[in-house]
Write an enzyme that holds these catalytic residues in place. Structure first.
Site, PDB file in Angstrom:
ATOM      1  N   SER A  24      32.497  36.407  67.805  1.00 28.35           N
ATOM      2  CA  SER A  24      31.694  35.199  66.920  1.00 28.35           C
ATOM      3  C   SER A  24      30.446  35.594  66.478  1.00 28.35           C
ATOM      4  O   SER A  24      29.898  34.776  65.993  1.00 28.35           O
ATOM      5  CB  SER A  24      31.677  33.908  68.021  1.00 28.35           C
ATOM      6  OG  SER A  24      31.001  34.268  69.400  1.00 28.35           O
ATOM      7  N   THR A 156      27.145  -5.429  40.334  1.00 35.05           N
ATOM      8  CA  THR A 156      28.244  -5.564  41.401  1.00 35.05           C
ATOM      9  C   THR A 156      29.546  -5.408  40.663  1.00 35.05           C
ATOM     10  O   THR A 156      29.799  -5.668  39.450  1.00 35.05           O
ATOM     11  CB  THR A 156      28.249  -7.023  41.897  1.00 35.05           C
ATOM     12  OG1 THR A 156      28.710  -7.856  41.203  1.00 35.05           O
ATOM     13  CG2 THR A 156      26.838  -7.378  42.688  1.00 35.05           C
ATOM     14  N   HIS A 157      30.473  -4.590  41.353  1.00 38.36           N
ATOM     15  CA  HIS A 157      31.672  -4.452  40.778  1.00 38.36           C
ATOM     16  C   HIS A 157      31.422  -3.421  39.556  1.00 38.36           C
ATOM     17  O   HIS A 157      32.392  -3.170  38.553  1.00 38.36           O
ATOM     18  CB  HIS A 157      32.497  -5.412  40.648  1.00 38.36           C
ATOM     19  CG  HIS A 157      32.752  -6.399  41.503  1.00 38.36           C
ATOM     20  ND1 HIS A 157      33.752  -6.501  42.404  1.00 38.36           N
ATOM     21  CD2 HIS A 157      32.004  -7.477  41.775  1.00 38.36           C
ATOM     22  CE1 HIS A 157      33.480  -7.661  43.233  1.00 38.36           C
ATOM     23  NE2 HIS A 157      32.716  -8.267  42.900  1.00 38.36           N
ATOM     24  N   SER A 278      28.155  23.976  28.498  1.00 30.83           N
ATOM     25  CA  SER A 278      29.711  24.102  28.539  1.00 30.83           C
ATOM     26  C   SER A 278      29.917  25.485  27.742  1.00 30.83           C
ATOM     27  O   SER A 278      29.059  25.993  26.933  1.00 30.83           O
ATOM     28  CB  SER A 278      30.434  23.130  28.059  1.00 30.83           C
ATOM     29  OG  SER A 278      31.553  23.630  27.244  1.00 30.83           O
ATOM     30  N   LYS A 284      27.406  20.044  25.046  1.00 31.99           N
ATOM     31  CA  LYS A 284      27.288  19.405  26.325  1.00 31.99           C
ATOM     32  C   LYS A 284      26.382  19.822  27.234  1.00 31.99           C
ATOM     33  O   LYS A 284      25.413  20.812  27.125  1.00 31.99           O
ATOM     34  CB  LYS A 284      28.408  19.936  27.272  1.00 31.99           C
ATOM     35  CG  LYS A 284      29.885  19.420  26.570  1.00 31.99           C
ATOM     36  CD  LYS A 284      30.387  18.253  27.273  1.00 31.99           C
ATOM     37  CE  LYS A 284      30.941  18.500  28.450  1.00 31.99           C
ATOM     38  NZ  LYS A 284      31.823  17.472  29.159  1.00 31.99           N
ATOM     39  N   GLU A 291      27.155  16.689  40.671  1.00 32.91           N
ATOM     40  CA  GLU A 291      28.627  16.807  41.003  1.00 32.91           C
ATOM     41  C   GLU A 291      29.159  17.657  42.274  1.00 32.91           C
ATOM     42  O   GLU A 291      29.814  17.159  43.106  1.00 32.91           O
ATOM     43  CB  GLU A 291      29.434  17.408  39.878  1.00 32.91           C
ATOM     44  CG  GLU A 291      29.399  16.340  38.539  1.00 32.91           C
ATOM     45  CD  GLU A 291      29.997  17.002  37.141  1.00 32.91           C
ATOM     46  OE1 GLU A 291      31.130  17.178  37.144  1.00 32.91           O
ATOM     47  OE2 GLU A 291      29.072  17.697  36.504  1.00 32.91           O
ATOM     48  N   TYR A 318      34.175  24.676  80.340  1.00 29.68           N
ATOM     49  CA  TYR A 318      34.064  25.518  79.185  1.00 29.68           C
ATOM     50  C   TYR A 318      35.540  26.131  78.938  1.00 29.68           C
ATOM     51  O   TYR A 318      36.510  26.460  79.559  1.00 29.68           O
ATOM     52  CB  TYR A 318      33.032  26.660  79.373  1.00 29.68           C
ATOM     53  CG  TYR A 318      33.317  27.674  78.129  1.00 29.68           C
ATOM     54  CD1 TYR A 318      32.209  27.346  76.949  1.00 29.68           C
ATOM     55  CD2 TYR A 318      33.997  28.694  78.129  1.00 29.68           C
ATOM     56  CE1 TYR A 318      32.460  27.993  75.770  1.00 29.68           C
ATOM     57  CE2 TYR A 318      33.965  29.550  76.821  1.00 29.68           C
ATOM     58  CZ  TYR A 318      33.196  28.929  75.829  1.00 29.68           C
ATOM     59  OH  TYR A 318      33.231  29.948  74.437  1.00 29.68           O
ATOM     60  N   GLN A 323      34.050  27.694  71.147  1.00 31.07           N
ATOM     61  CA  GLN A 323      33.317  28.702  70.258  1.00 31.07           C
ATOM     62  C   GLN A 323      33.520  28.584  68.592  1.00 31.07           C
ATOM     63  O   GLN A 323      32.682  28.693  67.981  1.00 31.07           O
ATOM     64  CB  GLN A 323      34.121  30.126  70.393  1.00 31.07           C
ATOM     65  CG  GLN A 323      33.628  31.160  69.612  1.00 31.07           C
ATOM     66  CD  GLN A 323      33.755  32.782  70.224  1.00 31.07           C
ATOM     67  OE1 GLN A 323      33.229  33.060  71.024  1.00 31.07           O
ATOM     68  NE2 GLN A 323      34.741  33.113  69.428  1.00 31.07           N
TER      69      GLN A 323
HETATM   70  N1  ARG Z   1      30.907  32.909  71.946  1.00 29.70           N
HETATM   71  C1  ARG Z   1      30.998  32.157  73.178  1.00 29.70           C
HETATM   72  C2  ARG Z   1      31.184  30.774  72.306  1.00 29.70           C
HETATM   73  O1  ARG Z   1      30.368  30.605  71.606  1.00 29.70           O
HETATM   74  C3  ARG Z   1      29.976  32.184  74.231  1.00 29.70           C
HETATM   75  C4  ARG Z   1      30.567  31.429  75.366  1.00 29.70           C
HETATM   76  C5  ARG Z   1      31.368  32.619  75.967  1.00 29.70           C
HETATM   77  N2  ARG Z   1      31.638  32.095  77.406  1.00 29.70           N
HETATM   78  C6  ARG Z   1      32.798  32.832  78.038  1.00 29.70           C
HETATM   79  N3  ARG Z   1      33.050  32.255  79.144  1.00 29.70           N
HETATM   80  N4  ARG Z   1      33.697  33.621  77.175  1.00 29.70           N
HETATM   81  O2  ARG Z   1      31.459  29.638  73.117  1.00 29.70           O
END
Ligand code: ARG
Length: 462
Positions: A24, A156-157, A278, A284, A291, A318, A323
């Site tokens: 990550s 309104t509308h 444009s 334009k 937008e 966890y 992640q």
């Molecule tokens: N990169 C992980 C996350 O963002 C960190 C926590 C990882 N914990 C684990 N037990 N593998 O969630």
């Protein structure tokens, strides 16, 4: 690829593709400062509690400060092969400090570490979003002040409804933005709860001091349940929801700009520096910025849905699914900041065609309510006055006139209570000015709203 932290338990190193899939670092590298600051607090606490030698704690703190300085100066680059920012920092520290570096992760897990880092990082981002909202709101108050005495049609509308001060329109958006700041402050309060010390999920056997680390990091409180500490991502979802709401407001504001810049409305002219041309149509001038703000709102809604879906059905505590939270919330944060920061100068440079707005207000019988109110004030029951005013509008449409162009005889043939003073009562400026109710669209109300908005904006930053 560096050797895995957990190599002791494994007979093989991780497959390269599995490593890339698992990593990550690409997303969480932006939390490097929070990660290092949290580690400095953790190391200090380990030393103070005698869990590690205080001299080692000092070396760790100095080593971490050096890693931070080197990352900021560019002397140290983040290794894209590292699994995540937590592993990377620890790895560099250990390369530099040897065995001392290996003591940092005592009484800690990446589970409480990542939750701590993310909270610290998002608190900073909340402050930035709040500041950017404040700047846009201040710009809209400025517009409200500039155009307080100008009259436009309120809708309104999307049908012409009643005359209002142009300032009233802008101040409606300021109210939305003030509520957004309020919601962010509330979200920040719940984000400011420190998970550090929850460790993997069950706390630890070491005599840690969670209050001390929380205090050192500026958290307002310590998480009460170690399982909840590592498995809670409510604060992420809350921020994503707040951002979705802000983007909904910005999208509505952007839509006004898009409509107002059309030839059909002609109410607004953007500065050339904030419009685009444009590639084929030479005439334009497009409101692309507005937008895009409207379009990017879709991302913010999508990110909120992603986060809710990621968390749905996860067992405690966890899980690696979590992640996935960062990419979505960082995208929401970056998107809303970019939108706020471009809209502010765009409005500063935009000009309102108050002449066109005033002309448009003359069409559409937006003083028909005032005509009915005139009769009501002479004692005619409102429903009857409403009907008479409607009949006069129908008469005007049939004869190609506006209400102001009717003769007193024409008025009187509808109701004998009409007098000369009807012309003053249905004058557009007078109609707008006479909306004196609290929070109404008259100039006096707009002036007092401006003063209140300024106070509210100031109070936010105090
Ligand atoms: N990169 C992980 C996350 O963002 C960190 C926590 C990882 N914990 C684990 N037990 N593998 O969630």
């Amino acid at each position: 690829m560096a050797q895995q932290m957990w190599a002791g338990r494994f007979a093989k190193t991780i497959d390269q593709a599995a490593n890339d899939f698992n990593a990550s670092i690409r997303v969480d590298c932006r939390m490097y400062r929070s990660d290092i600051v949290a580690s400095i607090a953790h190391a200090g606490m380990l030393g103070a509690q005698g869990i590690i030698d205080p001299r080692d704690a000092e070396r760790l703190q100095q080593g971490l400060a050096d890693v931070l300085a080197d990352l900021e100066s560019g002397a140290l680059q983040i290794d894209p092969q590292a699994e995540d920012i937590h592993m990377f920092v620890e790895q560099v520290l250990t390369e530099r400090l040897g065995d001392v570096g290996k003591r940092l992760h005592t009484a800690r897990s990446r589970n409480d570490q990542v939750a701590t880092d993310l909270r610290l990082h998002l608190m900073e981002q909340i402050d930035e979003i709040d500041g950017a909202i404040g700047a846009l709101a201040a710009q809209l108050v400025e517009q409200a002040e500039r155009y307080a005495d100008d009259i436009m049609t309120g809708y309104t509308h999307l049908q012409r409804a009643q005359p209002i001060s142009v300032g009233h329109y802008f101040l409606a958006y300021v109210q939305m933005l003030l509520r957004d700041c309020d919601r962010l402050a509330d979200c920040r309060r719940r984000t400011s709860v420190c998970p550090l010390g929850a460790c993997a999920l069950a706390g630890t056997t070491y005599p840690i001091d969670r209050q001390a680390t929380a205090r050192a990091l500026g958290f307002a409180a310590v998480g009460a349940n170690s399982i909840d500490c590592v498995s809670d991502r409510d604060f992420v979802i809350e921020l994503a929801a707040d951002v979705a709401m802000i983007m909904m407001h910005l999208s509505r504001l952007a839509e006004e700009v898009i409509l107002w810049c059309s030839s059909e409305f002609g109410y607004m002219e953007l500065d050339d520096a904030f419009a685009t041309g444009s590639s084929i149509m030479p005439q334009k001038k497009n409101p692309d910025i507005a937008e895009l703000v409207r379009g990017k709102t879709g991302r913010a809604y999508g990110n909120l849905m992603t986060l809710l879906s990621v968390m749905k059905g996860l067992p405690l505590a966890y899980n690696k699914d979590m992640q996935e939270d960062k990419e979505s919330i960082f995208d929401s944060v970056d998107t809303v900041l970019a939108c706020l920061r471009i809209l502010t100068p765009m409005f500063a440079g935009a000009k309102l065609r108050t002449d066109v707005m005033a002309k448009a207000a003359e069409k559409g019988f937006i003083n028909a309510t005032d005509c009915a109110d005139y009769l009501t004030k002479k004692g005619v029951p409102f429903r009857q006055a409403y009907k008479t005013s409607g009949q006069l509008v129908a008469y005007c449409i049939a004869h190609g006139k506006s209400l102001n162009e009717l003769s007193l005889d024409e008025f009187r043939s509808a109701d004998a209570n009409f007098d000369e003073d009807i012309y003053r009562a249905i004058d557009l400026r007078a109609c707008a000015a006479s909306r004196i109710s609290e929070g109404g669209g008259g100039v006096a109300s707009v002036r007092s709203q401006i003063a209140q908005c300024k106070l509210a904006l100031q109070a936010r930053t105090e």
